[in-house]
Design a protein around this motif. Structure first.
Motif, PDB file in Angstrom:
ATOM      1  N   GLN A   1      12.673 -18.981  -0.903  1.00  0.00           N
ATOM      2  CA  GLN A   1      14.114 -19.968  -0.956  1.00  0.00           C
ATOM      3  C   GLN A   1      13.721 -20.329  -1.755  1.00  0.00           C
ATOM      4  O   GLN A   1      14.522 -21.544  -2.888  1.00  0.00           O
ATOM      5  CB  GLN A   1      14.337 -19.772   0.567  1.00  0.00           C
TER       6      GLN A   1
ATOM      7  N   GLU B   1      23.630 -18.660   2.099  1.00  0.00           N
ATOM      8  CA  GLU B   1      23.261 -18.833   0.131  1.00  0.00           C
ATOM      9  C   GLU B   1      24.461 -18.504  -0.468  1.00  0.00           C
ATOM     10  O   GLU B   1      24.936 -17.603  -0.074  1.00  0.00           O
ATOM     11  CB  GLU B   1      22.805 -16.537   0.680  1.00  0.00           C
TER      12      GLU B   1
ATOM     13  N   PHE C   1      14.588 -21.069   7.798  1.00  0.00           N
ATOM     14  CA  PHE C   1      14.564 -19.899   6.585  1.00  0.00           C
ATOM     15  C   PHE C   1      13.059 -19.090   7.630  1.00  0.00           C
ATOM     16  O   PHE C   1      13.354 -17.795   7.511  1.00  0.00           O
ATOM     17  CB  PHE C   1      13.535 -20.380   5.751  1.00  0.00           C
TER      18      PHE C   1
ATOM     19  N   PHE D   1      19.837 -12.660  -1.417  1.00  0.00           N
ATOM     20  CA  PHE D   1      19.224 -13.442  -1.073  1.00  0.00           C
ATOM     21  C   PHE D   1      18.248 -12.913  -0.624  1.00  0.00           C
ATOM     22  O   PHE D   1      16.948 -13.385  -0.471  1.00  0.00           O
ATOM     23  CB  PHE D   1      20.354 -13.849  -0.141  1.00  0.00           C
TER      24      PHE D   1
ATOM     25  N   GLY E   1      19.837 -24.178   1.862  1.00  0.00           N
ATOM     26  CA  GLY E   1      18.802 -22.536   1.064  1.00  0.00           C
ATOM     27  C   GLY E   1      20.903 -22.153   0.067  1.00  0.00           C
ATOM     28  O   GLY E   1      20.948 -20.896  -0.209  1.00  0.00           O
TER      29      GLY E   1
END
Length: 930
Positions: A644, A132, A165, A185, A111
């Motif tokens: 994502q 993130e 996620f 994010f 991510g």
């Protein structure tokens, strides 16, 4: 490092000390003085050159690298402090060393894009969340060669990352201004969650409009009956109040269920996960479909009550029912058009929100980039002074460390102020927004009351319904415009706040730099104030150049971001087009099915068949309109699941584009890296496309299942409607038959029995009691036979269904094996999608045909049982008449009715059976009175 920098170089200094002792120990020889001086100068120059090249040069380079690491550490500390503002602790991220070639091929993982050099890994994330990294931290990270410290351990497409996620918690938001204070994010997820909320609100508004219109249509017909003196004013008001109360109760039940779903599974009231959101959307849809079915039943009940109060002929009742249905179909058409347009408006609103959020995000990161550029410019000047020996290495590092700390404090203060003042500002703006919306809704409610309170004539009903819809549509647009204007104002207010804070922080940074050049350096270096001012001006020029490069990068990023939004617009356009095709296919398919059912039934009048067809059309429109919203919601969830990976891939594209534009002269190695990056981007795009299609296919399968359940409700409801129509037709036929067959004889028999001296009350009571006992016995036997037949039919249907599914699976397996070898890699995903769609459509057709055949068999069985029942009841009636005629000494001049009747004639005897029942009761009363 600082202490080491302050120590003297080890080798050369000890050598100089040793030479001093040797000189003192020797005697002076004047003749050798000149050659010795020349030799000493030559040796000194050579030693100085060697010392500079092999010792001082690398040491200065190492110190320059230390300055660079200090700059990067400052940049990481700034981002780390930004993450400290997150209310919940973050997890740590594992860092691994990778070569430049490995980093190019594996640039994204868990991510996050590539962080900058020597990035501080101690950043916090929400529980169960993924690390993130801001886009700015990843820019240029691919150009540092083997010095990279990359956190990449997997690729974009990781099953572990997907699971994390899916469980990642993101902030719940109720309106767009709240998104302006979210971390970067969460923005995409928050915006898509707002899209789902907007769709649910739109569905609620259209459902309320439909209920309001239905009540108004009902009110118009009741007012017409009242005007024609068919009902009283009290009854008119009572009916309207009852229907309004019932519909309000339906809405309360739905609201309660939706609220219960919203509150269920809430581990944290301020945060939610994708899994929670997906479950809630599924339960929302189930509750709304249940409410739709309840509304159908309530509407049918209201229509039947209306017709019962009208005291109209059968033809007139049929005409009223047809008119009601046609008007509600027209209303559904208007609602469907409105829903499609507003759904696309909502989607466009999301794109505008993304643009506004991106603009604010650029403003947030500007002061960070400026501070980094300032520190870099200052470090460059200090490096020059160190090379010129105006500053020692320890002095330079001490100055940079102090400036780094001061800059960090200023940026930290800026970030804190942005968060705190931003939240305070949003709270004030939201309070004002709530007040304006409340006032607007109250004014709109008053406007609705003025229009709906006026009684309408039936001839003006269509125009009234159109005007009502236009009013509600205009009100929704007014509210939409108000919210959009408020969103823009909120964004402008936040942007002005960031600009104001940025300006103040920039001025503070400038003062720190000015203090360094005009107060500290003159005392540390011995340079004049004028020389220090010139150095400050040079530093400012370097800063301007760096900021211009940064602005150029931002402009390219903005252009790439707009291109990405345009691609998403095209994807959504395809989604709406596919949804329209699906609705058209289902509509045409089921209209053919109902036409086939009506053609096979027979025995219905043309008016009844047309009414059934239009009623089916009305229910189908309601279901398809609701499922269109559900389809958009599923597409939204698909985008949320892929958001994502899309963001990471977009960062990768931005990095590649910026590196290509910044690297005009590339060597062979850089060119190979660029090609490797392009190949990797293409590979990741293909993977992302395949995963997106697979996720969308999963949702599509779920949608097909929900469509089948909803259409099953339509089928069940239409079975009741068709049954009512057949019953009404049978009653009409029975009424015609009873007027032609035997009614005169029965009336004469009654008169003769009343006047006969042979007929007593006890005798008649005995006959009637025996007749009722026989009827009861017949009905019990019929119910038992019917139960047994239905059980047998259900078992047979279940077994046939099992065999059919097994056969379909075998055929599908064979078909997939045949097609497996013919699919190439490039078209495999697309071909699989088409095959899956064909499979579902074929299964859908087969299932519908199977249900139709099963229904036909069930109807035949029930018709056979009903014919048998009719014959038995007819025989019992005939036996009763024979015995009564014999008791009254009345000759039986009417011959018996044939017992073996066809299915249709058996249907027509229902009313005759009921007449004979009532006739027996009336006779019994007459004889008792006698």
């Amino acid at each position: 490092m600082a202490s080491a920098a302050g120590e003297a170089p080890p080798g050369p200094c000890r050598g100089e000390i040793g030479l001093q002792f040797w000189v003192e120990a020797l005697q002076l020889v004047p003749g050798l003085l000149a050659p010795a001086v020349l030799l000493g100068v030559a040796l000194g120059v050579g030693a100085a050159l060697l010392l500079c090249f092999y010792v001082i040069g690398p040491l200065l380079q190492n110190k320059k690298d230390d300055s660079q690491r200090l700059l990067e550490s400052f940049h990481s500390d700034v981002r780390g402090h930004l993450d400290e503002n997150v209310p919940l602790p973050r997890k740590k991220k594992t860092e691994t060393q990778m070569s430049e070639e490995e980093m190019v091929l594996e640039p994204l993982a868990d991510g996050s894009s590539n962080p900058s050099l020597h990035e501080n890994p101690k950043q916090a994330v929400l529980p169960n969340q993924i690390m993130e990294t801001s886009t700015s931290s990843s820019l240029g990270s691919l150009s540092h060669g083997d010095k990279e410290d990359c956190s990449s351990s997997t690729t974009i497409h990781s099953a572990t990352s997907d699971d994390r996620f899916q469980d990642r918690a993101f902030l719940k938001v109720t309106c767009f201004p709240e998104v302006l204070t979210c971390e970067s994010f969460d923005v995409k997820l928050c915006l898509y969650s707002l899209l789902l909320k907007e769709l649910l609100l739109l569905d609620t508004e259209l459902r309320r409009e439909k209920q309001v219109v239905f009540i108004q249509v009902l009110r118009t017909y009741l007012f017409d009956f009242y005007h024609k003196k068919k009902i009283t004013e009290d009854l008119y008001q009572k009916i309207i109040l009852t229907q309004e109360t019932d519909l309000e109760e339906l809405q309360k039940q739905l609201t309660s269920r939706l609220l219960s779903t919203e509150m269920s599974g809430a581990r944290n009231s301020d945060y939610q996960t994708l899994e929670d959101l997906e479950r809630k959307e599924r339960e929302y849809s189930e509750h709304i479909i249940d409410n739709m079915e309840a509304f159908w039943k309530q509407a049918d009940k209201a229509e039947q009550f209306l017709l019962n109060q009208s005291n109209c002929s059968s033809a007139k009742r049929g005409k009223i029912m047809m008119n009601l249905t046609e008007r509600m179909i027209a209303v559904e058409g208007l609602l469907s058009q409105s829903q499609d347009l507003q759904a696309m408006d909502i989607q466009e609103k999301i794109f505008n929100w993304e643009l506004m959020v991106k603009m604010v995000d650029f403003l947030k990161t500007r002061i960070q980039e400026e501070s980094k550029c300032r520190l870099g410019a200052v470090a460059g000047i200090l490096d020059q002074l160190t090379v010129k020996s105006n500053l020692s290495l320890s002095q330079k590092e001490e100055l940079l460390t102090g400036l780094h700390k001061a800059f960090w404090e200023q940026v930290a203060h800026y970030n804190n102020e942005c968060v705190q003042q931003g939240k305070d500002l949003i709270m004030k703006l939201l309070a004002c927004r709530t007040r304006k919306i409340r006032e607007l809704k109250q004014a709109q409610k008053d406007e609705q009351g003025d229009l709906l309170s006026k009684a309408q004539k039936i001839g003006e009903l269509d125009e009234f319904l159109k005007a009502c819809h236009e009013m509600l549509e205009k009100q929704r647009q007014t509210l939409y415009d108000l919210e959009e204007e408020d969103d823009c104002q909120s964004t402008e207010a936040i942007a002005e706040l960031h600009q104001e804070l940025c300006s103040g922080t920039s001025h503070a940074l400038e003062e720190l730099v000015q203090e360094l050049f005009l107060q500290t350096l003159p005392t540390k270096t011995g340079l004049s104030l004028r020389e220090c001012e010139l150095l400050k001006e040079e530093c400012q020029e370097n800063l301007i150049l760096q900021l211009e490069k940064w602005d150029s990068c931002r402009q390219k990023q903005w252009k790439l971001f707009q291109e990405q939004l345009q691609q998403e617009r095209q994807l959504w356009t395809k989604e709406y087009a596919l949804s329209a095709v699906m609705q058209k296919h289902l509509s045409e398919k089921h209209e053919k099915i109902i036409q086939g059912v009506l053609s096979r039934l027979g025995g219905l009048s043309e008016e009844s068949a047309k009414y059934i067809f239009r009623k089916h059309r009305l229910l189908l429109c309601s279901v398809l309109r609701r499922l269109a919203v559900r389809n958009v919601a599923m597409a939204t969830l698909t985008h949320m699941k892929m958001s994502q990976k899309k963001s990471l891939l977009q960062e990768l594209r931005e990095q590649h584009t910026l590196q290509k534009s910044s690297s005009h002269c590339q060597d062979e190695h850089q060119w190979q890296l660029q090609n490797a990056m392009e190949s990797h981007i293409l590979e990741e795009e293909e993977k992302l496309e395949e995963e997106t299609q697979q996720t969308r296919l999963e949702f599509h399968q779920q949608l097909v299942a929900e469509i089948q359940e909803a259409l099953q409700l339509v089928q069940q409801h239409m079975e009741q409607v068709i049954g009512q129509a057949l019953l009404q037709h049978a009653r009409q036929e029975a009424a015609k038959q009873s007027s032609e067959d035997g009614e005169d004889f029965k009336e004469r028999l009654i008169e003769a029995a009343v006047e006969s001296v042979y007929v007593t009350s006890n005798g008649v009571n005995r006959l009637v009691q025996c007749y009722y006992q026989q009827i009861e016995k017949i009905m019990d036997g019929h119910e038992n036979r019917k139960l047994q037949q239905l059980k047998s039919f259900q078992a047979e249907r279940t077994e046939n269904n099992r065999l059919r599914k097994k056969q379909e699976e075998n055929e599908q397996t064979l078909k997939e094996k045949r097609n497996q070898g013919t699919l190439n890699t490039s078209s495999a995903v697309h071909q699989r999608m088409l095959l899956q769609q064909q499979k579902f459509l074929a299964q859908f057709d087969v299932q519908q045909q199977f249900r139709l055949d099963s229904l036909k068999q069930k109807i035949l069985v029930l018709h056979h049982l009903e014919t048998q029942l009719e014959n038995q009841l007819k025989q019992a009636e005939q036996d009763f008449i024979t015995e009564l005629a014999a008791l009254a000494r009345v000759p039986l001049t009417v011959r018996k009715q044939p017992l073996n009747r066809s299915v249709q004639s058996g249907k027509s005897q229902k009313t005759k059976r009921k007449n004979s029942h009532s006739w027996g009761k009336e006779d019994s009363g007459d004889f008792n009175e006698k």
